[in-house]
Design a protein around this motif. Structure first.
Motif, PDB file in Angstrom:
ATOM      1  N   CYS A  83      55.063  24.952  42.658  1.00 50.72           N
ATOM      2  CA  CYS A  83      54.419  23.155  42.912  1.00 50.72           C
ATOM      3  C   CYS A  83      53.925  23.210  44.572  1.00 50.72           C
ATOM      4  O   CYS A  83      55.112  22.504  45.015  1.00 50.72           O
ATOM      5  N   ARG A  84      53.130  23.485  45.029  1.00 50.19           N
ATOM      6  CA  ARG A  84      52.462  23.569  45.808  1.00 50.19           C
ATOM      7  C   ARG A  84      51.162  21.929  46.303  1.00 50.19           C
ATOM      8  O   ARG A  84      50.954  21.558  45.257  1.00 50.19           O
ATOM      9  N   VAL A  85      51.497  21.224  47.401  1.00 49.71           N
ATOM     10  CA  VAL A  85      50.412  20.066  47.664  1.00 49.71           C
ATOM     11  C   VAL A  85      49.058  20.657  46.899  1.00 49.71           C
ATOM     12  O   VAL A  85      48.478  21.434  47.556  1.00 49.71           O
ATOM     13  N   GLY A  86      48.311  19.744  46.446  1.00 45.72           N
ATOM     14  CA  GLY A  86      46.967  19.573  45.237  1.00 45.72           C
ATOM     15  C   GLY A  86      47.367  20.445  44.503  1.00 45.72           C
ATOM     16  O   GLY A  86      46.265  20.302  43.378  1.00 45.72           O
ATOM     17  N   THR A  87      48.705  21.481  44.121  1.00 47.75           N
ATOM     18  CA  THR A  87      48.230  21.282  42.307  1.00 47.75           C
ATOM     19  C   THR A  87      48.936  20.160  41.591  1.00 47.75           C
ATOM     20  O   THR A  87      49.707  19.466  42.082  1.00 47.75           O
ATOM     21  N   HIS A  88      49.416  20.469  40.607  1.00 47.36           N
ATOM     22  CA  HIS A  88      50.015  19.437  39.527  1.00 47.36           C
ATOM     23  C   HIS A  88      50.499  19.569  38.773  1.00 47.36           C
ATOM     24  O   HIS A  88      50.772  21.204  37.530  1.00 47.36           O
ATOM     25  N   LEU A  89      51.368  18.840  37.942  1.00 50.84           N
ATOM     26  CA  LEU A  89      52.361  18.538  37.616  1.00 50.84           C
ATOM     27  C   LEU A  89      51.455  18.594  35.678  1.00 50.84           C
ATOM     28  O   LEU A  89      51.327  17.371  35.838  1.00 50.84           O
ATOM     29  N   TYR A  90      52.622  19.561  35.149  1.00 49.82           N
ATOM     30  CA  TYR A  90      51.549  19.476  33.884  1.00 49.82           C
ATOM     31  C   TYR A  90      52.021  18.465  32.608  1.00 49.82           C
ATOM     32  O   TYR A  90      51.174  17.855  32.016  1.00 49.82           O
TER      33      TYR A  90
END
Ligand SMILES: Cc1cc2nc3c(=O)[nH]c(=O)nc-3n(C[C@H](O)[C@H](O)[C@H](O)COP(=O)(O)OP(=O)(O)OC[C@H]3O[C@@H](n4cnc5c(N)ncnc54)[C@H](O)[C@@H]3O)c2cc1C
Ligand code: FES
Length: 287
Positions: A83-90
């Motif tokens: 979980c990094r900045v710019g990624t998304h939670l599903y």
């Protein structure tokens, strides 16, 4: 990295320690709807497990909610990696649970132990906004694990930070902080305590004799989070309640904490096996 797309973008992340990290996630509708005491069910990727996490903060203007996570097993360790900045939670379902009842208390002690500091924050802020005198008591094992003390200082009339090893603030547990506050204030209406079950049990013991109403937020194993599976049953005054729909806040003096602790340990072997399997696969993909 998470390679699918969803609307739930992670817009900020801060690591408080090797195991505890904060994610700020975009979800404007949830940010408008969230109330103190509520939680979400998060699925971090399409094959991921659904896990409950408390809404530690929400900001309708920014359109975000904040989660503070402790990496303790397969899913939370995986989230710490991916979980990094710019990624998304599903998936992000909620807000769930009954919002905390703020009542008419005029003077309140808000107690957070370790990770419990995050979920008690929205309640402390809402109590302050309702005009109550708020005394914060925050407990950590050691100085390096302290987080959000400044955030609390901004909303509390008094703040007592405790460390188990005495490396900062009051040397002792949150129960010592509660006793210190009670020595000075004989007109406390309510204590709100959030943290590990053993800590919440000790806080209830510390306030029982004085008869001070003590609310706790329970964290039993949850599956659906909608009252269907019965997985989150807790005993409150000999009555069985489902923490996801009847709580998660309950009158701590009525809670059977021993039963809660036994139930939380029920899947230890399976959880350890899942973590081992995941960490081995994780190492193999890095070779
Ligand atoms: C209402 C509620 C709010 C919560 N808020 C937070 C939070 O804000 N931050 C945070 O870090 N953690 C929070 N938790 C606990 C979090 O859900 C668990 O730590 C997480 O599910 C562990 O999953 P894992 O795969 O990483 O670890 P595992 O190895 O699977 O489990 C580690 C331990 O976590 C607990 N746990 C496991 N699965 C669940 C589950 N489905 N539901 C609840 N507990 C579980 C058990 O005690 C278990 O022994 C909350 C739990 C509840 C019920
Ligand atoms: S999580 Fe299934 S009933 Fe509460």
């Amino acid at each position: 990295m998470n390679e699918f797309h969803s609307d739930f973008e992670i817009v900020a992340r801060e690591d408080f320690s090797d195991v505890t990290f904060m994610l700020e996630v975009r979800h404007p509708m949830m940010a408008r709807a969230a109330k103190p005491g509520q939680f979400v069910i998060v699925t971090s990727h399409p094959d991921g497990e659904r896990i409950p996490l408390t809404i530690a903060d929400f900001d309708a203007a920014r359109g975000t909610i904040t989660l503070v996570i402790q990496a303790v097993g397969k899913t939370t360790l995986e989230m710490k990696e991916t979980c990094r900045v710019g990624t998304h939670l599903y998936g992000l379902a909620g807000p769930m649970g009954i919002p905390s009842h703020l009542g008419n208390s005029k003077k309140v002690i808000c107690v957070g132990g370790g990770l419990g500091v995050a979920p008690v924050y929205p309640q402390a802020r809402a109590l302050k906004e309702s005009g109550a005198y708020v005394i914060g008591v925050l407990g950590f094992r050691t100085k390096d694990l302290i987080f959000w003390d400044e955030k609390f200082r901004n909303i509390c009339d008094e703040l007592i930070v405790c460390t188990d090893d005495g490396s900062a603030g009051l040397h002792g547990f949150v129960t010592d902080g509660i006793r210190k506050a009670l020595e000075v204030h004989d007109d406390i209406d309510e204590v709100v305590a959030i943290g590990p079950p053993m800590m919440m049990k000790a806080c209830c013991d510390a306030t029982r004799e004085a008869g001070i109403k003590t609310m706790v937020s329970l964290n039993p194993i949850m599956v659906d989070g909608t009252g269907m599976c019965g997985g989150c049953r807790v005993k409150v005054g000999e009555i069985v309640k489902f923490a996801c729909v009847d709580g998660p806040d309950f009158d701590g003096h009525q809670v059977d904490f021993d039963d809660l602790m036994v139930r939380l340990r029920r899947y230890k072997e399976e959880e350890a096996a899942a973590t081992k399997r995941w960490s081995e696969t994780c190492r193999m993909t890095q070779v």
